[in-house]
Structures are given as C-alpha cells and as structure tokens.
Design a protein around this motif. Structure first.
Motif, PDB file in Angstrom:
ATOM      1  N   VAL A  34       0.843  -1.205   0.000  1.00 21.65           N
ATOM      2  CA  VAL A  34       0.000   0.000   0.000  1.00 21.65           C
ATOM      3  C   VAL A  34       0.876   1.253   0.000  1.00 21.65           C
ATOM      4  O   VAL A  34       0.589   2.223  -0.716  1.00 21.65           O
ATOM      5  CB  VAL A  34      -0.959  -0.026   1.211  1.00 21.65           C
ATOM      6  CG1 VAL A  34      -1.688   1.309   1.352  1.00 21.65           C
ATOM      7  CG2 VAL A  34      -1.964  -1.162   1.064  1.00 21.65           C
ATOM      8  N   LEU A  35       1.944   1.235   0.759  1.00 26.12           N
ATOM      9  CA  LEU A  35       2.852   2.388   0.757  1.00 26.12           C
ATOM     10  C   LEU A  35       3.439   2.629  -0.632  1.00 26.12           C
ATOM     11  O   LEU A  35       3.541   3.765  -1.094  1.00 26.12           O
ATOM     12  CB  LEU A  35       3.987   2.148   1.748  1.00 26.12           C
ATOM     13  CG  LEU A  35       3.800   2.730   3.151  1.00 26.12           C
ATOM     14  CD1 LEU A  35       4.986   2.389   4.027  1.00 26.12           C
ATOM     15  CD2 LEU A  35       3.587   4.236   3.117  1.00 26.12           C
ATOM     16  N   ARG A  36       3.784   1.533  -1.306  1.00 27.07           N
ATOM     17  CA  ARG A  36       4.342   1.667  -2.655  1.00 27.07           C
ATOM     18  C   ARG A  36       3.326   2.326  -3.588  1.00 27.07           C
ATOM     19  O   ARG A  36       3.664   3.216  -4.382  1.00 27.07           O
ATOM     20  CB  ARG A  36       4.740   0.279  -3.180  1.00 27.07           C
ATOM     21  CG  ARG A  36       5.469   0.327  -4.480  1.00 27.07           C
ATOM     22  CD  ARG A  36       6.241  -0.948  -4.829  1.00 27.07           C
ATOM     23  NE  ARG A  36       5.874  -2.168  -4.214  1.00 27.07           N
ATOM     24  CZ  ARG A  36       5.385  -3.244  -4.863  1.00 27.07           C
ATOM     25  NH1 ARG A  36       5.172  -3.166  -6.162  1.00 27.07           N
ATOM     26  NH2 ARG A  36       5.117  -4.350  -4.231  1.00 27.07           N
ATOM     27  N   VAL A  37       2.077   1.912  -3.484  1.00 20.56           N
ATOM     28  CA  VAL A  37       1.039   2.525  -4.324  1.00 20.56           C
ATOM     29  C   VAL A  37       0.858   3.990  -3.950  1.00 20.56           C
ATOM     30  O   VAL A  37       0.702   4.861  -4.821  1.00 20.56           O
ATOM     31  CB  VAL A  37      -0.299   1.758  -4.188  1.00 20.56           C
ATOM     32  CG1 VAL A  37      -1.403   2.469  -4.975  1.00 20.56           C
ATOM     33  CG2 VAL A  37      -0.152   0.328  -4.665  1.00 20.56           C
ATOM     34  N   ILE A  38       0.880   4.270  -2.666  1.00 19.18           N
ATOM     35  CA  ILE A  38       0.688   5.663  -2.229  1.00 19.18           C
ATOM     36  C   ILE A  38       1.795   6.560  -2.786  1.00 19.18           C
ATOM     37  O   ILE A  38       1.521   7.634  -3.336  1.00 19.18           O
ATOM     38  CB  ILE A  38       0.648   5.739  -0.686  1.00 19.18           C
ATOM     39  CG1 ILE A  38      -0.669   5.163  -0.160  1.00 19.18           C
ATOM     40  CG2 ILE A  38       0.808   7.187  -0.200  1.00 19.18           C
ATOM     41  CD1 ILE A  38      -0.754   5.095   1.356  1.00 19.18           C
ATOM     42  N   TRP A  39       3.035   6.140  -2.671  1.00 20.01           N
ATOM     43  CA  TRP A  39       4.128   6.981  -3.175  1.00 20.01           C
ATOM     44  C   TRP A  39       4.050   7.120  -4.697  1.00 20.01           C
ATOM     45  O   TRP A  39       4.272   8.198  -5.243  1.00 20.01           O
ATOM     46  CB  TRP A  39       5.487   6.418  -2.773  1.00 20.01           C
ATOM     47  CG  TRP A  39       5.709   6.345  -1.285  1.00 20.01           C
ATOM     48  CD1 TRP A  39       6.316   5.336  -0.607  1.00 20.01           C
ATOM     49  CD2 TRP A  39       5.313   7.305  -0.285  1.00 20.01           C
ATOM     50  NE1 TRP A  39       6.323   5.598   0.745  1.00 20.01           N
ATOM     51  CE2 TRP A  39       5.720   6.799   0.972  1.00 20.01           C
ATOM     52  CE3 TRP A  39       4.656   8.523  -0.320  1.00 20.01           C
ATOM     53  CZ2 TRP A  39       5.494   7.469   2.169  1.00 20.01           C
ATOM     54  CZ3 TRP A  39       4.429   9.197   0.872  1.00 20.01           C
ATOM     55  CH2 TRP A  39       4.841   8.678   2.087  1.00 20.01           C
ATOM     56  N   SER A  40       3.747   6.020  -5.390  1.00 25.75           N
ATOM     57  CA  SER A  40       3.678   6.086  -6.860  1.00 25.75           C
ATOM     58  C   SER A  40       2.551   7.009  -7.302  1.00 25.75           C
ATOM     59  O   SER A  40       2.741   7.876  -8.167  1.00 25.75           O
ATOM     60  CB  SER A  40       3.458   4.687  -7.446  1.00 25.75           C
ATOM     61  OG  SER A  40       4.475   3.807  -7.035  1.00 25.75           O
ATOM     62  N   SER A  41       1.379   6.828  -6.709  1.00 24.26           N
ATOM     63  CA  SER A  41       0.234   7.641  -7.133  1.00 24.26           C
ATOM     64  C   SER A  41       0.457   9.105  -6.759  1.00 24.26           C
ATOM     65  O   SER A  41       0.047  10.007  -7.499  1.00 24.26           O
ATOM     66  CB  SER A  41      -1.064   7.112  -6.528  1.00 24.26           C
ATOM     67  OG  SER A  41      -0.999   7.093  -5.120  1.00 24.26           O
ATOM     68  N   THR A  42       1.110   9.350  -5.636  1.00 19.34           N
ATOM     69  CA  THR A  42       1.365  10.739  -5.251  1.00 19.34           C
ATOM     70  C   THR A  42       2.356  11.393  -6.221  1.00 19.34           C
ATOM     71  O   THR A  42       2.225  12.582  -6.546  1.00 19.34           O
ATOM     72  CB  THR A  42       1.889  10.802  -3.803  1.00 19.34           C
ATOM     73  OG1 THR A  42       0.934  10.166  -2.951  1.00 19.34           O
ATOM     74  CG2 THR A  42       2.071  12.246  -3.342  1.00 19.34           C
ATOM     75  N   ALA A  43       3.319  10.608  -6.707  1.00 19.25           N
ATOM     76  CA  ALA A  43       4.232  11.147  -7.732  1.00 19.25           C
ATOM     77  C   ALA A  43       3.440  11.500  -8.994  1.00 19.25           C
ATOM     78  O   ALA A  43       3.698  12.536  -9.631  1.00 19.25           O
ATOM     79  CB  ALA A  43       5.318  10.119  -8.052  1.00 19.25           C
ATOM     80  N   PHE A  44       2.472  10.664  -9.334  1.00 18.65           N
ATOM     81  CA  PHE A  44       1.639  10.966 -10.507  1.00 18.65           C
ATOM     82  C   PHE A  44       0.809  12.238 -10.278  1.00 18.65           C
ATOM     83  O   PHE A  44       0.543  12.990 -11.204  1.00 18.65           O
ATOM     84  CB  PHE A  44       0.718   9.785 -10.834  1.00 18.65           C
ATOM     85  CG  PHE A  44       1.464   8.543 -11.249  1.00 18.65           C
ATOM     86  CD1 PHE A  44       2.638   8.623 -11.979  1.00 18.65           C
ATOM     87  CD2 PHE A  44       0.995   7.281 -10.909  1.00 18.65           C
ATOM     88  CE1 PHE A  44       3.336   7.490 -12.362  1.00 18.65           C
ATOM     89  CE2 PHE A  44       1.680   6.132 -11.288  1.00 18.65           C
ATOM     90  CZ  PHE A  44       2.853   6.237 -12.013  1.00 18.65           C
ATOM     91  N   LEU A  45       0.392  12.439  -9.027  1.00 16.71           N
ATOM     92  CA  LEU A  45      -0.361  13.667  -8.721  1.00 16.71           C
ATOM     93  C   LEU A  45       0.506  14.898  -8.997  1.00 16.71           C
ATOM     94  O   LEU A  45       0.023  15.889  -9.560  1.00 16.71           O
ATOM     95  CB  LEU A  45      -0.810  13.663  -7.253  1.00 16.71           C
ATOM     96  CG  LEU A  45      -1.268  15.029  -6.714  1.00 16.71           C
ATOM     97  CD1 LEU A  45      -2.544  15.483  -7.409  1.00 16.71           C
ATOM     98  CD2 LEU A  45      -1.492  14.974  -5.207  1.00 16.71           C
ATOM     99  N   VAL A  46       1.754  14.821  -8.610  1.00 15.10           N
ATOM    100  CA  VAL A  46       2.651  15.973  -8.825  1.00 15.10           C
ATOM    101  C   VAL A  46       2.728  16.293 -10.314  1.00 15.10           C
ATOM    102  O   VAL A  46       2.550  17.443 -10.730  1.00 15.10           O
ATOM    103  CB  VAL A  46       4.052  15.662  -8.256  1.00 15.10           C
ATOM    104  CG1 VAL A  46       5.030  16.779  -8.612  1.00 15.10           C
ATOM    105  CG2 VAL A  46       3.977  15.494  -6.731  1.00 15.10           C
ATOM    106  N   VAL A  47       2.961  15.245 -11.116  1.00 18.08           N
ATOM    107  CA  VAL A  47       3.094  15.465 -12.564  1.00 18.08           C
ATOM    108  C   VAL A  47       1.769  15.958 -13.152  1.00 18.08           C
ATOM    109  O   VAL A  47       1.725  16.968 -13.877  1.00 18.08           O
ATOM    110  CB  VAL A  47       3.540  14.162 -13.266  1.00 18.08           C
ATOM    111  CG1 VAL A  47       3.587  14.357 -14.781  1.00 18.08           C
ATOM    112  CG2 VAL A  47       4.902  13.724 -12.739  1.00 18.08           C
ATOM    113  N   ALA A  48       0.692  15.251 -12.821  1.00 20.36           N
ATOM    114  CA  ALA A  48      -0.615  15.612 -13.391  1.00 20.36           C
ATOM    115  C   ALA A  48      -1.039  17.002 -12.933  1.00 20.36           C
ATOM    116  O   ALA A  48      -1.667  17.758 -13.686  1.00 20.36           O
ATOM    117  CB  ALA A  48      -1.662  14.574 -13.000  1.00 20.36           C
TER     118      ALA A  48
END
Lengths: 532, 189
Positions: A34-48
C-alpha cells in the motif's frame, strides 16, 4: 507534533475490527504494498497537477504553448490525475481498509499485476502524449485517434491504446483481487458455500440476517462498496478493452474500422462507471474512518444494503447520458437509451444520498474527534453532497443545450474528483501514514494550512469554471474566447493558493519522512506495535 | 469587475440562470443541514455521544430514501419530455440549413435566414465528431448539436432576433479545435 493515527472506537463496538486480527506477514506485506502505491500515485499527482496548471496558465494567456502540445498535455493530465493518481491511490488503499476490517489479502499476485500494469501503462501514456504528441483527449473519441491532422501517427495511436489497455488490465486485476479478498473464508459464513459468501459480501446478510449468517457478526459496511465496485468495474472495463483492441488493430491495418456510434457506446460503458472506481472506494473509506472519529458504529441498516444493490445493477446502465446529444435521424436506439438512462442515472443518486444520511447520522451529536484528518474527511463529504447535486443537473437531458461540453462539466468533475475523492485521499494519508510509516506527522498546523488552502483554492477555481460553463465557455479549448478571460485570471489566483497549499503539504510530508520513527506504539493501532 | 459580473448575467441564458438558481438553492439547503450536523457535535461532546436514539435514526433512513426518490421522480417528470429528441415540434420548417463539420471548419448552406422562420439545421460531419454550438449576438449559447460522421442529426430553431450568429465547435476534434468557428451566420429582419 501531530500524532494522530486512526483512533479506535470503543472496545467491542465493532466486532469485525482489527482487534481480533493476528499480526502476520500478510499485514506487513500489505503495508509495504500500500505504501508503494501511495508513493507512486502521489508522484503521478505531482506530474498531473503541474500539467493541469500549465493548461490553465495557457488559457489565461500567461504562458504560450503549441496548440497540439496543449491538447497532448490535456490528455496526459486527464488520465494522469483521474486514473494514475486518484484511481490508483484508492485502489491501493482498498487493501489496507479491507485488512483493517478483518479481510486481509489472500494473495499478492493480483495486486502486483495491478501495480506493474498501471506503472507500465502510465509510462506509455506519458511517452505517447508528451513526447509523441498524441492529443486525442482522455476519451480519444473514435475516429479522432486516426484523424490527427498530421500531429501523430497511427503507430502512436496503437502504442497509446496499448498503454491505456495496460491501465485497464490494472483495473481488472484490482477487481479480481478485491473479489478474491471479499469472498474469502474471512467472512466466516456459518454455511461456508460460495452462495453464502456472495450473499454476505453484497449485503444480503443485512437484508436477510436469518438466511445469511456469519460467526463474526455484521459484515463490515466498507465491504459493500468495495465489492460492488469490483464487479461493476470488471464488467465495465471489458467493452472499453474491446474498443482499445479495435484501435490497436486499426493502427496496424488501415482497412479496419468500426461504427462511430458503437465506439461511443463502448467508450462510455466504461467512461462513466470509472467515476465509481474512485467514488465507491472513497465511500468505503468514509464508512471505515468516520465511525472512528465519531466513536460509534456507522448508522446504517437495510436501506444502505438496498442502495448498494441498486448501484451494483444500475451502474452498468447509465453510460448513454454521455451521448444525450447523439440522436441521429432515423436511429431510435440512442434516443431510447437516452430516455432510459436518465432515470437509471438518477437511481445512482440513492447510494450517495443514503451514504450521506448514514454518515451524517453517525456524526450527529457524537463526541466527534476534530483534527486535521477528520476535517479533511468532513470537507470531502460536504463536497460529495455539492458535486452530487451538480451530477443530477448533468444527468438531465433537457439541460444539455446549456451544459453540454462546457466548462461547467469540467468544474463539476473537479469538484467531485478533487474536492470529494481528493480530500478523502489527503484525509486517508493523514490517517493512515502514521501507522503505515511508523512515524507521526510532523506538524498539525501545516496540516490545517493545507486543508484550508486546498478548500478555498480549489472551490474558487472550480466555481470560476462552472460560471464560465453556464456562460457557454467550451471545454477542451486551448484558447478560450476573450469574453471568458477575466474569470480565467481570477481562477488562476485561486490555483496559486491551491498550489501553495500542496507545497505546504509536501514540506510537512518531507519533514515527516526525515524524522525519527514513531515512538508511541498505542497510536499504531492496527499492527500492534511500531513498524518500520 | 462589476462590468464583468453584469456581462456574465447577460451571457447566461434563461435556462442557465434557472439551473444556477436551482443549484444554489439546493446547495444552500444542503450546507445548512451539514453545518447543523457538524454543530451538533458540540452538544454531543457534552452528552458523551450518548444522546441520540440510533435505532430511530436507522428506521428513518428508508424514508429519507423515499423522499429522495420522490424528488427525483418529480424532476424526471418535469424534464424528460424536454430532452432534445422529444423537444422537436411538428411545426413545418420554413428553411433547411445544412451544416457539415470538417477539420477545422464548418460548411454552412444557406448562410442567411430570416427572423421568424422555423429553421431546421441538418448537422453532420465529414471526418471526426464535431458539434455545433450556436451563439446569438449577445454571446448566449442557444443550441448545441453533435455532428457525427456517417449520421445526420436535425434540430429546429425559430430565430426571433436579427443579427450575426456564431457557430463554435463543441466536440473536441483535434489540435485546431478552438479555431473551428463560423462567425457569420446571418439572421435578417
């Protein structure tokens, strides 16, 4: 110091809760996943998020950008923000919430498929849009991908479609993993048959308690929206996958084509339910978290079970409200679908209305624990109400002369996706990260600044878009007609505030990650001790 | 800024103003209820969260559901007959206007009609999906029709006001989408 983790409710109030769960390898692996998904999706939020800001800055004539690049950025922003950030985050957090209600993952194969296919898909989408110029919008309305006016090749269309298909595979794997988890022996059905498990998972235990019994008491309410979403998204993704396969075939064989109206229906058979890929897990997370801050069990009965059964069925029969304006002469099918799918879309108001009632009744005159997390959740719930009202308006065919493809729609879905699901996501980060990371949040005051900056900034921005929409401002225009420029400039001021609030959040998160590990084992309620 | 707000009110159609008004009324009601619920937690703190009959609240939930269904049924009954495909009357058309979308412009024939005429727009596309959004001289959007390749969608409108009308493309159609404007559809007295 901000030490708030998810508070436990009174002992015994939630017999299905984590109290009876053993500490095990599954929990540790789930936490890491879950932490891995959270960090990955949050990185996508920054880009998006940066891409979204660029879109609006160009509309406000603050920066310049090539026309096709603007539309490519728009395509990447739409898919990135909706699927790669919000959808992906909520897909990941699903397994944490399920574990906390006593439904741990049965296997990590499907979640890993979910993770890696999403990551590959996002990479492909970024490359084909920002580098290769695919600018067909996130709906890439057929046959536009093959009429690029020289801006991208059919090969790029094929790679883009494959990338989106990978994101679809991620969604399918997620749905399968959720069903595998929800239909597991953890239900503790008295008669452990598949029929009993299905009945319990979809709320029949609430409707017919004498026929669907468990040894664990009431099935936790969050299971309902998670399971309903898994079934619906599994079914809804299939026609979309078919459309993507058609696109891939046409990208290598120019002689192949499909009917334009059929393509539209295949697209929206997924394109509307995908909203619920975000909303239903969000509802489940509200169901899980709000009782903990209110100190009482969710106030819900049979009505909620009925509402989720309505959602289970109706969700698959609402897509044509996106095609209200496609009613060709001599072609009665679309008109009939439109006529049927206005009331079916209205029917989907019920799960929201009853959920909001349940949550409100749970909070009402409770000894509610107010902190940054619960304030984020409450703000998200209020936005659910506001955006839901907008949704009813959008679902009304008679209003389309005024609303169709205007910025009102853009304001609406940002209101729903960012100010409902997004605020829930931030609330979930404030709630779960202390126990996931094993360390407290650094600063509560910064959390409050993040909250109010986000609410004021985002509501100011979406309100400007909605007013512009009611004035007839078109969506998906790189350069808006000049009469809309003033409101665009005003919205940029609100966006600046929104960005500043996210920078505060990032600083708080960064500082939190650098501090020493959590030293209060009681606050890490689920895992029974400090976790590294 | 005041000028800008006045402009906004002019650019919204009566339907747009009606939608905005209805929306704001329901949002206000919803917010009042929401803040009432949140405010009640002050009392809940004094009561230790024990002052509410939970079973009664659960029993009331189905009635809330019924109330919502009735409201939606009323809205459905009021609006479904005004859906674009039902709203077309049987009045004889005085003139046919052919509008064809093609990346990135509109072919319009004829380009001039008279006020008072019942005009039927026959809308189609030569390539991808487009849409025609018709704006009156005040900048209000008065009609919105999809242009779908291989199909024709007909829509009628009776112009009451002479002047120059503008057609804008309202379905994303490619990198010059925002330049797909036909600025000179004339309605004469």
């Amino acid at each position: 110091m901000m030490t708030t983790a998810v508070p436990p409710v009174a002992p015994g109030a939630l017999p299905y809760d984590d109290a009876e769960m053993p500490l095990s390898l599954v929990q540790t692996r789930t936490r890491r996943f879950v932490l891995r998904v959270i960090w990955s999706s949050t990185a996508f939020l920054v880009v998006a998020g940066i891409l979204g800001l660029l879109l609006r800055l160009r509309q406000g004539e603050v920066i310049s950008m090539g026309d096709n690049f603007w539309y490519a950025v728009m395509t990447a922003h739409g898919l990135g923000a909706f699927i790669a950030w919000a959808g992906f985050f909520l897909m990941g957090i699903t397994f944490w919430v399920l574990m906390k209600v006593g439904m741990p993952l049965r296997s990590f194969v499907l979640p890993e498929v979910m993770y890696w296919s999403m990551m590959l898909g996002v990479v492909g989408i970024v490359l084909t849009t920002l580098l290769s110029g695919f600018g067909g919008s996130w709906v890439f309305l057929y046959p536009l991908p093959f009429f690029s006016a020289g801006q991208w090749s059919d090969t790029v269309t094929g790679i883009f479609s494959t990338s989106v298909l990978l994101a679809g595979v991620s969604i399918l794997a997620y749905c399968a993993a959720v069903l595998q988890t929800c239909l597991s022996p953890a239900l503790k059905a008295e008669k452990d048959t598949l029929g009993q498990r299905i009945g319990l998972t979809f709320g029949f235990g609430l409707l017919f308690p004498s026929r669907f019994k468990t040894k664990r008491g009431k099935i936790p309410y969050p299971v309902l929206p998670f399971a309903v979403n898994a079934v619906d998204m599994f079914l809804a993704t299939l026609p979309f996958a078919l459309l993507l396969v058609f696109n891939i075939v046409q990208s290598v064989n120019n002689g192949f084509s499909i009917n334009v109206l059929l393509a539209g229906n295949l697209l929206w058979a997924f394109g509307h339910p995908v909203v619920y890929l975000l909303l239903f897990p969000a509802a489940a997370t509200y169901y899980y978290l709000i009782p903990r801050y209110a100190g009482r069990e969710l106030v819900a009965g049979k009505a909620v079970a009925v509402a989720w059964l309505i959602a289970l069925t109706m969700n698959l029969f609402v897509w044509a409200h996106h095609l209200y304006m496609n009613y060709p002469d001599g072609e009665n099918v679309q008109q009939t679908l439109g006529t049927i799918m206005q009331p079916t879309t209205y029917a989907l108001v019920l799960p929201s209305a009853l959920s909001l009632y349940s949550i409100a009744a749970t909070i009402y005159r409770s000894n509610f624990q107010w902190n940054v997390t619960s304030k984020f959740l409450v703000a998200g719930i209020v936005s659910w109400l506001v955006a839901g009202l907008q949704g009813i308006i959008n679902a009304t065919a008679a209003f389309q002369d005024t609303l169709h493809n205007t910025l009102w729609i853009v304001g609406h879905f940002h209101n729903m996706a960012f100010l409902n699901m997004g605020l829930l996501i931030f609330g979930a980060m404030y709630a779960f990260l202390p126990e996931l990371m094993g360390r407290p949040w650094w600063n509560e005051r910064l959390g409050s600044w993040h909250l109010w900056g986000t609410i004021v900034g985002a509501y100011g921005w979406v309100t400007c878009q909605m007013i512009q929409g009611l004035e007839g401002a078109p969506r998906r225009w790189a350069v808006l007609p000049s009469e809309y420029l003033t409101l665009t400039h005003i919205s940029l001021g609100f966006l600046a505030l929104l960005v500043a609030a996210q920078l505060v959040f990032a600083y708080n998160l960064w500082t939190t990650l650098r501090r020493s590990p959590f030293d209060d084992p009681k606050a890490v309620s689920v895992l029974g001790g400090t976790q590294r | 800024m005041p000028d800008r707000l006045i402009t906004s009110l002019v650019m919204m159609t009566s339907l747009g103003k009606g939608i905005a008004t209805g929306y704001l009324v329901f949002v206000a009601l919803g917010l009042i209820i929401a803040f009432g619920v949140l405010w009640s937690t002050k009392r809940g703190r004094r009561e230790g969260g024990q002052g509410v009959d939970i079973e009664r609240a659960e029993r009331a939930e189905p009635w809330w559901g019924v109330f919502v269904v009735v409201l939606l049924a009323i809205l459905l009954g009021m609006t479904i007959w005004r859906a674009p495909w039902f709203a077309e009357g049987d009045d004889p058309r005085d003139v046919q206007v052919q509008v064809t979308g093609i990346q990135f412009g509109f072919l319009v024939q004829p380009t001039t009609v008279k006020a008072g005429q019942n005009v039927q727009f026959n809308v189609t596309s030569k390539d991808v999906n487009h849409a025609i959004a018709l704006f009156n001289p005040q900048g209000q959007m008065i009609m919105n029709v999809q242009a779908v390749p291989e199909y024709t969608i007909s829509r009628s409108y009776t112009f009451t006001e002479p002047g120059t009308y503008t057609i804008r493309c309202f379905e994303f159609c490619g990198y010059q989408h925002h330049k797909m404007i036909y600025p000179a559809f004339q309605v004469t007295a």
